[in-house]
Scaffold this motif. Structure first.
Motif, PDB file in Angstrom:
ATOM      1  N   LYS B  11       0.810  -1.213   0.000  1.00  0.00           N
ATOM      2  CA  LYS B  11       0.000   0.000   0.000  1.00  0.00           C
ATOM      3  C   LYS B  11       0.851   1.275   0.000  1.00  0.00           C
ATOM      4  CE  LYS B  11      -2.406   0.838   3.693  1.00  0.00           C
ATOM      5  NZ  LYS B  11      -2.144   2.281   3.926  1.00  0.00           N
ATOM      6  N   ASP B  12       1.947   1.272   0.736  1.00  0.00           N
ATOM      7  CA  ASP B  12       2.708   2.514   0.889  1.00  0.00           C
ATOM      8  C   ASP B  12       3.832   2.675  -0.129  1.00  0.00           C
ATOM      9  OD1 ASP B  12       1.150   3.298   3.007  1.00  0.00           O
ATOM     10  OD2 ASP B  12       2.321   2.114   4.434  1.00  0.00           O
ATOM     11  N   VAL B  13       3.945   1.710  -1.053  1.00  0.00           N
ATOM     12  CA  VAL B  13       4.998   1.803  -2.061  1.00  0.00           C
ATOM     13  C   VAL B  13       4.466   2.585  -3.262  1.00  0.00           C
ATOM     14  CG1 VAL B  13       6.500   0.483  -3.584  1.00  0.00           C
ATOM     15  CG2 VAL B  13       5.961  -0.389  -1.303  1.00  0.00           C
ATOM     16  N   LEU B  14       5.248   3.546  -3.739  1.00  0.00           N
ATOM     17  CA  LEU B  14       4.842   4.328  -4.912  1.00  0.00           C
ATOM     18  C   LEU B  14       4.726   3.433  -6.140  1.00  0.00           C
ATOM     19  CD1 LEU B  14       6.946   7.612  -4.649  1.00  0.00           C
ATOM     20  CD2 LEU B  14       4.486   7.331  -4.337  1.00  0.00           C
ATOM     21  N   ASP B  15       3.766   3.747  -6.992  1.00  0.00           N
ATOM     22  CA  ASP B  15       3.516   2.939  -8.185  1.00  0.00           C
ATOM     23  C   ASP B  15       3.545   3.855  -9.405  1.00  0.00           C
ATOM     24  OD1 ASP B  15       2.596   1.241 -10.126  1.00  0.00           O
ATOM     25  OD2 ASP B  15       0.538   1.207  -9.412  1.00  0.00           O
ATOM     26  N   PRO B  16       4.750   4.200  -9.903  1.00  0.00           N
ATOM     27  CA  PRO B  16       4.863   5.152 -11.009  1.00  0.00           C
ATOM     28  C   PRO B  16       4.158   4.672 -12.276  1.00  0.00           C
ATOM     29  CG  PRO B  16       6.987   4.141 -10.505  1.00  0.00           C
ATOM     30  CD  PRO B  16       6.046   3.717  -9.436  1.00  0.00           C
ATOM     31  N   GLN B  17       4.221   3.350 -12.523  1.00  0.00           N
ATOM     32  CA  GLN B  17       3.585   2.797 -13.721  1.00  0.00           C
ATOM     33  C   GLN B  17       2.065   2.995 -13.655  1.00  0.00           C
ATOM     34  OE1 GLN B  17       4.500  -1.357 -14.102  1.00  0.00           O
ATOM     35  NE2 GLN B  17       4.065  -1.429 -16.297  1.00  0.00           N
ATOM     36  N   GLY B  18       1.496   2.702 -12.474  1.00  0.00           N
ATOM     37  CA  GLY B  18       0.063   2.908 -12.281  1.00  0.00           C
ATOM     38  C   GLY B  18      -0.311   4.375 -12.422  1.00  0.00           C
ATOM     39  N   LYS B  19       0.566   5.245 -11.936  1.00  0.00           N
ATOM     40  CA  LYS B  19       0.313   6.683 -12.002  1.00  0.00           C
ATOM     41  C   LYS B  19       0.214   7.164 -13.456  1.00  0.00           C
ATOM     42  CE  LYS B  19      -0.441  10.221  -9.494  1.00  0.00           C
ATOM     43  NZ  LYS B  19      -1.621  10.165  -8.636  1.00  0.00           N
ATOM     44  N   VAL B  20       1.102   6.641 -14.297  1.00  0.00           N
ATOM     45  CA  VAL B  20       1.069   7.011 -15.717  1.00  0.00           C
ATOM     46  C   VAL B  20      -0.240   6.555 -16.355  1.00  0.00           C
ATOM     47  CG1 VAL B  20       2.122   6.576 -17.974  1.00  0.00           C
ATOM     48  CG2 VAL B  20       3.567   7.021 -16.001  1.00  0.00           C
ATOM     49  N   VAL B  21      -0.648   5.318 -16.032  1.00  0.00           N
ATOM     50  CA  VAL B  21      -1.910   4.799 -16.565  1.00  0.00           C
ATOM     51  C   VAL B  21      -3.062   5.680 -16.092  1.00  0.00           C
ATOM     52  CG1 VAL B  21      -3.492   2.839 -16.548  1.00  0.00           C
ATOM     53  CG2 VAL B  21      -1.053   2.433 -16.688  1.00  0.00           C
ATOM     54  N   GLN B  22      -3.031   6.055 -14.808  1.00  0.00           N
ATOM     55  CA  GLN B  22      -4.086   6.901 -14.238  1.00  0.00           C
ATOM     56  C   GLN B  22      -4.170   8.247 -14.972  1.00  0.00           C
ATOM     57  OE1 GLN B  22      -3.936   7.106  -9.987  1.00  0.00           O
ATOM     58  NE2 GLN B  22      -5.285   8.878  -9.862  1.00  0.00           N
ATOM     59  N   ASN B  23      -3.010   8.887 -15.158  1.00  0.00           N
ATOM     60  CA  ASN B  23      -2.994  10.171 -15.857  1.00  0.00           C
ATOM     61  C   ASN B  23      -3.518  10.035 -17.282  1.00  0.00           C
ATOM     62  OD1 ASN B  23      -1.967  11.382 -13.608  1.00  0.00           O
ATOM     63  ND2 ASN B  23       0.170  11.347 -14.314  1.00  0.00           N
ATOM     64  N   THR B  24      -3.098   8.954 -17.958  1.00  0.00           N
ATOM     65  CA  THR B  24      -3.532   8.754 -19.343  1.00  0.00           C
ATOM     66  C   THR B  24      -5.046   8.573 -19.408  1.00  0.00           C
ATOM     67  OG1 THR B  24      -1.430   7.643 -19.711  1.00  0.00           O
ATOM     68  CG2 THR B  24      -3.087   7.412 -21.424  1.00  0.00           C
ATOM     69  N   ILE B  71       8.763  -5.215  -1.074  1.00  0.00           N
ATOM     70  CA  ILE B  71       7.836  -4.174  -1.541  1.00  0.00           C
ATOM     71  C   ILE B  71       6.526  -4.728  -2.089  1.00  0.00           C
ATOM     72  CG2 ILE B  71       9.609  -2.444  -2.062  1.00  0.00           C
ATOM     73  CD1 ILE B  71       9.341  -3.351  -5.024  1.00  0.00           C
ATOM     74  N   GLU B  72       6.406  -6.058  -2.189  1.00  0.00           N
ATOM     75  CA  GLU B  72       5.210  -6.607  -2.836  1.00  0.00           C
ATOM     76  C   GLU B  72       4.493  -7.633  -1.959  1.00  0.00           C
ATOM     77  OE1 GLU B  72       6.453  -6.426  -7.572  1.00  0.00           O
ATOM     78  OE2 GLU B  72       7.195  -8.074  -6.346  1.00  0.00           O
ATOM     79  N   ASP B  73       3.175  -7.728  -2.154  1.00  0.00           N
ATOM     80  CA  ASP B  73       2.364  -8.789  -1.561  1.00  0.00           C
ATOM     81  C   ASP B  73       1.900  -9.723  -2.673  1.00  0.00           C
ATOM     82  OD1 ASP B  73       2.331  -7.836   1.093  1.00  0.00           O
ATOM     83  OD2 ASP B  73       0.817  -6.344   0.548  1.00  0.00           O
ATOM     84  N   TYR B  74       1.574 -10.973  -2.317  1.00  0.00           N
ATOM     85  CA  TYR B  74       1.011 -11.856  -3.350  1.00  0.00           C
ATOM     86  C   TYR B  74      -0.168 -12.630  -2.800  1.00  0.00           C
ATOM     87  CZ  TYR B  74       3.699 -15.556  -1.029  1.00  0.00           C
ATOM     88  OH  TYR B  74       4.208 -16.429  -0.104  1.00  0.00           O
ATOM     89  N   LYS B  75      -1.032 -13.038  -3.736  1.00  0.00           N
ATOM     90  CA  LYS B  75      -2.215 -13.820  -3.389  1.00  0.00           C
ATOM     91  C   LYS B  75      -2.312 -15.003  -4.334  1.00  0.00           C
ATOM     92  CE  LYS B  75      -5.452 -10.573  -1.740  1.00  0.00           C
ATOM     93  NZ  LYS B  75      -6.425  -9.614  -2.245  1.00  0.00           N
ATOM     94  N   ILE B  76      -2.578 -16.192  -3.770  1.00  0.00           N
ATOM     95  CA  ILE B  76      -2.697 -17.397  -4.601  1.00  0.00           C
ATOM     96  C   ILE B  76      -4.137 -17.881  -4.576  1.00  0.00           C
ATOM     97  CG2 ILE B  76      -1.893 -19.777  -4.898  1.00  0.00           C
ATOM     98  CD1 ILE B  76       0.619 -18.965  -3.316  1.00  0.00           C
ATOM     99  N   ASN B  77      -4.702 -18.159  -5.741  1.00  0.00           N
ATOM    100  CA  ASN B  77      -6.050 -18.728  -5.811  1.00  0.00           C
ATOM    101  C   ASN B  77      -6.055 -19.936  -6.723  1.00  0.00           C
ATOM    102  OD1 ASN B  77      -7.772 -16.856  -4.298  1.00  0.00           O
ATOM    103  ND2 ASN B  77      -7.054 -15.373  -5.815  1.00  0.00           N
TER     104      ASN B  77
END
Lengths: 79, 79
Positions: B11-24, B71-77
């Motif tokens: 949650k507290d790690v910056l996500d620059p890639q997501g930010k670019v997608v958001q701006n676009t 820096i990452e979490d994972y979920k297995i299903n």
């Protein structure tokens, strides 16, 4: 309202990135791995309390930017 | 046996890639978008019919290669 979107390559499209991960996992001894394919994952928060409308907006985002429909499929889930 | 794994930034790690997608997305008129974060998605097939054992192997793969636990979490299903 929050949605998760998974974007995966279509079944018949080659996945070189997944192949590298597969080879690496097998090299570090994971013999029981049969196959692995990599895709993208998005968590999207929408300012809209009406589920159908919000989902439609997410669907629109997938079509316009997140997925390349020629080679990729996408799935939307409410979370 | 088939599993899906999603790897997301904490949650507290910056996500620059997501930010670019958001701006676009906002630039092409998706005003109701509140936030978007990007992660990785894997579909893993394991040669093992015992669910607990197979899941443990996938968990091991996540720890050793697929996710950076700092820096990452994972979920297995199971799918």
């Amino acid at each position: 309202m929050k949605f998760s979107v998974t974007v995966t390559l279509k079944k018949d499209v080659l996945d070189p990135q997944g192949k590298v991960v597969q080879n690496t996992l097998q090299n570090i001894g994971m013999d029981s791995l049969k196959s692995i394919r990599q895709g993208k994952y998005f968590e999207i928060e929408i300012n809209d309390n009406e589920e159908t409308a919000a989902k439609k907006k997410v669907d629109n985002m997938c079509k316009k930017l997140l997925a390349n429909l020629i080679i990729e499929d996408y799935k939307i889930n409410k979370i």
